[in-house]
Design a protein around this motif. Sequence first.
Motif, PDB file in Angstrom:
ATOM      1  N   TYR A 130       1.017  -1.285   0.012  1.00  0.00           N
ATOM      2  CA  TYR A 130      -0.028   0.137   0.019  1.00  0.00           C
ATOM      3  C   TYR A 130       0.672   1.149   0.129  1.00  0.00           C
ATOM      4  CZ  TYR A 130      -3.831  -3.169   1.278  1.00  0.00           C
ATOM      5  OH  TYR A 130      -4.670  -4.138   1.265  1.00  0.00           O
ATOM      6  N   LEU A 131       0.182   2.342  -0.652  1.00  0.00           N
ATOM      7  CA  LEU A 131       1.270   3.561  -0.526  1.00  0.00           C
ATOM      8  C   LEU A 131       1.430   4.051   0.765  1.00  0.00           C
ATOM      9  CD1 LEU A 131       2.098   5.793  -2.522  1.00  0.00           C
ATOM     10  CD2 LEU A 131       0.048   6.855  -2.429  1.00  0.00           C
ATOM     11  N   TYR A 132       0.443   3.673   1.941  1.00  0.00           N
ATOM     12  CA  TYR A 132       1.008   4.301   3.034  1.00  0.00           C
ATOM     13  C   TYR A 132       1.970   3.569   3.778  1.00  0.00           C
ATOM     14  CZ  TYR A 132      -2.030   0.394   4.531  1.00  0.00           C
ATOM     15  OH  TYR A 132      -2.514  -1.054   4.670  1.00  0.00           O
ATOM     16  N   ASN A 133       2.527   2.611   3.270  1.00  0.00           N
ATOM     17  CA  ASN A 133       3.776   2.076   3.834  1.00  0.00           C
ATOM     18  C   ASN A 133       5.163   2.791   3.200  1.00  0.00           C
ATOM     19  OD1 ASN A 133       2.689  -0.273   5.448  1.00  0.00           O
ATOM     20  ND2 ASN A 133       2.274  -1.493   3.426  1.00  0.00           N
ATOM     21  N   TRP A 134       4.918   3.155   1.987  1.00  0.00           N
ATOM     22  CA  TRP A 134       6.022   3.939   1.553  1.00  0.00           C
ATOM     23  C   TRP A 134       5.950   5.542   2.334  1.00  0.00           C
ATOM     24  CZ3 TRP A 134       5.618   8.853  -0.850  1.00  0.00           C
ATOM     25  CH2 TRP A 134       6.592   9.358  -1.415  1.00  0.00           C
ATOM     26  N   VAL A 135       4.824   5.895   2.479  1.00  0.00           N
ATOM     27  CA  VAL A 135       4.634   7.235   3.259  1.00  0.00           C
ATOM     28  C   VAL A 135       5.499   7.066   4.673  1.00  0.00           C
ATOM     29  CG1 VAL A 135       3.234   8.934   4.404  1.00  0.00           C
ATOM     30  CG2 VAL A 135       2.820   8.062   2.154  1.00  0.00           C
ATOM     31  N   LYS A 136       4.868   6.044   5.448  1.00  0.00           N
ATOM     32  CA  LYS A 136       5.713   5.653   6.663  1.00  0.00           C
ATOM     33  C   LYS A 136       7.264   5.349   6.670  1.00  0.00           C
ATOM     34  CE  LYS A 136       5.408   2.813  10.885  1.00  0.00           C
ATOM     35  NZ  LYS A 136       4.855   1.929  11.418  1.00  0.00           N
ATOM     36  N   ALA A 137       7.460   4.772   5.528  1.00  0.00           N
ATOM     37  CA  ALA A 137       9.037   4.576   5.573  1.00  0.00           C
ATOM     38  C   ALA A 137       9.978   5.925   5.006  1.00  0.00           C
ATOM     39  CB  ALA A 137       9.357   3.722   4.313  1.00  0.00           C
ATOM     40  N   GLU A 138       9.332   6.687   4.146  1.00  0.00           N
ATOM     41  CA  GLU A 138      10.023   7.985   4.188  1.00  0.00           C
ATOM     42  C   GLU A 138       9.704   9.083   5.150  1.00  0.00           C
ATOM     43  OE1 GLU A 138      11.715   8.957   1.436  1.00  0.00           O
ATOM     44  OE2 GLU A 138      11.467   7.196   0.366  1.00  0.00           O
ATOM     45  N   GLN A 139       9.083   8.587   6.315  1.00  0.00           N
ATOM     46  CA  GLN A 139       8.667   9.191   7.460  1.00  0.00           C
ATOM     47  C   GLN A 139       8.272  10.743   7.323  1.00  0.00           C
ATOM     48  OE1 GLN A 139      12.636   9.171   9.510  1.00  0.00           O
ATOM     49  NE2 GLN A 139      11.891   7.617  10.759  1.00  0.00           N
ATOM     50  N   LEU A 140       7.231  10.648   5.982  1.00  0.00           N
ATOM     51  CA  LEU A 140       6.625  12.120   5.637  1.00  0.00           C
ATOM     52  C   LEU A 140       5.530  12.446   6.732  1.00  0.00           C
ATOM     53  CD1 LEU A 140       6.337  11.302   1.935  1.00  0.00           C
ATOM     54  CD2 LEU A 140       8.070  12.332   3.223  1.00  0.00           C
ATOM     55  N   PRO A 141       5.339  13.698   7.079  1.00  0.00           N
ATOM     56  CA  PRO A 141       4.362  14.262   7.690  1.00  0.00           C
ATOM     57  C   PRO A 141       3.080  14.378   6.656  1.00  0.00           C
ATOM     58  CG  PRO A 141       6.234  15.666   8.036  1.00  0.00           C
ATOM     59  CD  PRO A 141       6.671  14.902   7.040  1.00  0.00           C
ATOM     60  N   VAL A 142       1.848  14.011   7.439  1.00  0.00           N
ATOM     61  CA  VAL A 142       0.711  13.736   6.567  1.00  0.00           C
ATOM     62  C   VAL A 142      -0.191  15.054   6.964  1.00  0.00           C
ATOM     63  CG1 VAL A 142      -1.328  12.246   6.037  1.00  0.00           C
ATOM     64  CG2 VAL A 142       1.096  11.284   6.362  1.00  0.00           C
ATOM     65  N   ILE A 143      -1.076  15.511   5.775  1.00  0.00           N
ATOM     66  CA  ILE A 143      -2.083  16.374   5.975  1.00  0.00           C
ATOM     67  C   ILE A 143      -3.182  15.555   5.244  1.00  0.00           C
ATOM     68  CG2 ILE A 143      -2.998  18.507   5.127  1.00  0.00           C
ATOM     69  CD1 ILE A 143      -0.088  19.692   5.073  1.00  0.00           C
ATOM     70  N   LEU A 144      -4.362  15.679   6.186  1.00  0.00           N
ATOM     71  CA  LEU A 144      -5.444  14.798   5.715  1.00  0.00           C
ATOM     72  C   LEU A 144      -6.582  15.733   5.056  1.00  0.00           C
ATOM     73  CD1 LEU A 144      -7.283  12.551   5.586  1.00  0.00           C
ATOM     74  CD2 LEU A 144      -8.057  13.017   7.990  1.00  0.00           C
ATOM     75  N   VAL A 145      -6.959  15.628   3.846  1.00  0.00           N
ATOM     76  CA  VAL A 145      -8.014  16.575   3.311  1.00  0.00           C
ATOM     77  C   VAL A 145      -9.223  15.895   3.482  1.00  0.00           C
ATOM     78  CG1 VAL A 145      -9.003  17.571   0.989  1.00  0.00           C
ATOM     79  CG2 VAL A 145      -6.378  17.596   1.533  1.00  0.00           C
ATOM     80  N   VAL A 146     -10.282  16.678   4.118  1.00  0.00           N
ATOM     81  CA  VAL A 146     -11.432  16.044   4.410  1.00  0.00           C
ATOM     82  C   VAL A 146     -12.301  16.652   3.610  1.00  0.00           C
ATOM     83  CG1 VAL A 146     -13.377  15.804   6.312  1.00  0.00           C
ATOM     84  CG2 VAL A 146     -10.868  15.618   6.970  1.00  0.00           C
ATOM     85  N   GLY A 147     -13.077  15.905   2.560  1.00  0.00           N
ATOM     86  CA  GLY A 147     -14.135  16.269   1.479  1.00  0.00           C
ATOM     87  C   GLY A 147     -15.253  16.289   2.472  1.00  0.00           C
ATOM     88  N   MET A 148     -15.772  17.724   2.487  1.00  0.00           N
ATOM     89  CA  MET A 148     -17.141  17.790   3.283  1.00  0.00           C
ATOM     90  C   MET A 148     -18.342  17.526   2.578  1.00  0.00           C
ATOM     91  SD  MET A 148     -15.792  18.764   6.322  1.00  0.00           S
ATOM     92  CE  MET A 148     -17.409  19.286   7.213  1.00  0.00           C
ATOM     93  N   LYS A 149     -18.854  16.329   2.863  1.00  0.00           N
ATOM     94  CA  LYS A 149     -19.902  15.979   2.201  1.00  0.00           C
ATOM     95  C   LYS A 149     -20.487  14.762   3.174  1.00  0.00           C
ATOM     96  CE  LYS A 149     -16.949  12.986  -0.583  1.00  0.00           C
ATOM     97  NZ  LYS A 149     -16.907  12.410  -2.044  1.00  0.00           N
ATOM     98  N   LEU A 150     -21.614  14.348   2.820  1.00  0.00           N
ATOM     99  CA  LEU A 150     -22.292  13.377   3.697  1.00  0.00           C
ATOM    100  C   LEU A 150     -21.278  11.893   3.762  1.00  0.00           C
ATOM    101  CD1 LEU A 150     -25.000  12.554   5.333  1.00  0.00           C
ATOM    102  CD2 LEU A 150     -25.761  11.599   3.100  1.00  0.00           C
ATOM    103  N   GLY A 151     -21.147  11.845   4.989  1.00  0.00           N
ATOM    104  CA  GLY A 151     -20.240  10.482   5.194  1.00  0.00           C
ATOM    105  C   GLY A 151     -18.771  10.678   5.592  1.00  0.00           C
ATOM    106  N   CYS A 152     -18.730  12.216   5.473  1.00  0.00           N
ATOM    107  CA  CYS A 152     -17.129  12.675   5.770  1.00  0.00           C
ATOM    108  C   CYS A 152     -16.611  12.452   7.112  1.00  0.00           C
ATOM    109  CB  CYS A 152     -17.008  14.063   5.524  1.00  0.00           C
ATOM    110  SG  CYS A 152     -17.999  15.273   6.648  1.00  0.00           S
TER     111      CYS A 152
END
Length: 227
Positions: A130-152
């Motif tokens: 998964y891509l998140y394993n690469w993100v963790k391996a690179e130790q990248l700080p993450v920003i989460l974009v929340v799409g504001m709609k039903l179910g968010c």
Amino acid sequence: MKEFFITGTDTDAGKTHVTSLLLKLLAQHKKQAIGFKPLASGCEMAFDQLVNADALILMESATVSAKYDVINPFAFAPAIAPHIAAEQAGVTITADKLSSAYKNVKQQGADYILTEGAGGWALPISNTDYLYNWVKAEQLPVILVVGMKLGCLNHALLTTAHMQSMGINCIGWIANQVDPNMDEYQANLDSLKLRLPFPILAISPYSEQTPKLQIYKTLLENFALNT
């Protein structure tokens, strides 16, 4: 060099929109910034190569220029999950290949690198990874974009729980108002502020004109920009 990974609650959360605004914010502060879109599907042929509209937007918003294949090394024509498109094209995506491509971006001379993911947080890059394993391996700080709609609420809380289980450094979230007619928008925004374990960085209100970003102090602090 400051590096960040921008992910979303789902495919249409508005990652490109927000990443573009963040690049423009850095440009306003006279920073050398570049965007990186490692994986993209739904590409079209132009200038004898496959190009992706989102990657082109990042290139236009950046203050550091680079060749297209540096910004988007894995580009696929079908508008389907990248790992399926890659398999159909006979291409193997691995964390090592992503890291190699990322090194090319680092060599472009930028002070800031904003990497935009594909789809949501749990994006397969192969049948086993998964891509998140690469993100963790690179130790990248993450920003989460929340799409504001039903179910968010559900999407944001599940994504957050998974990040925490992996020990991901999520520095904050950005609310992107993708649905101008969302019922109880403010109540949902308040619920997210209450429940998410990391701070809100900015709000991107819905607009049919020039898009804007309502910036919180926490964003400026994380980007080391003068307040």
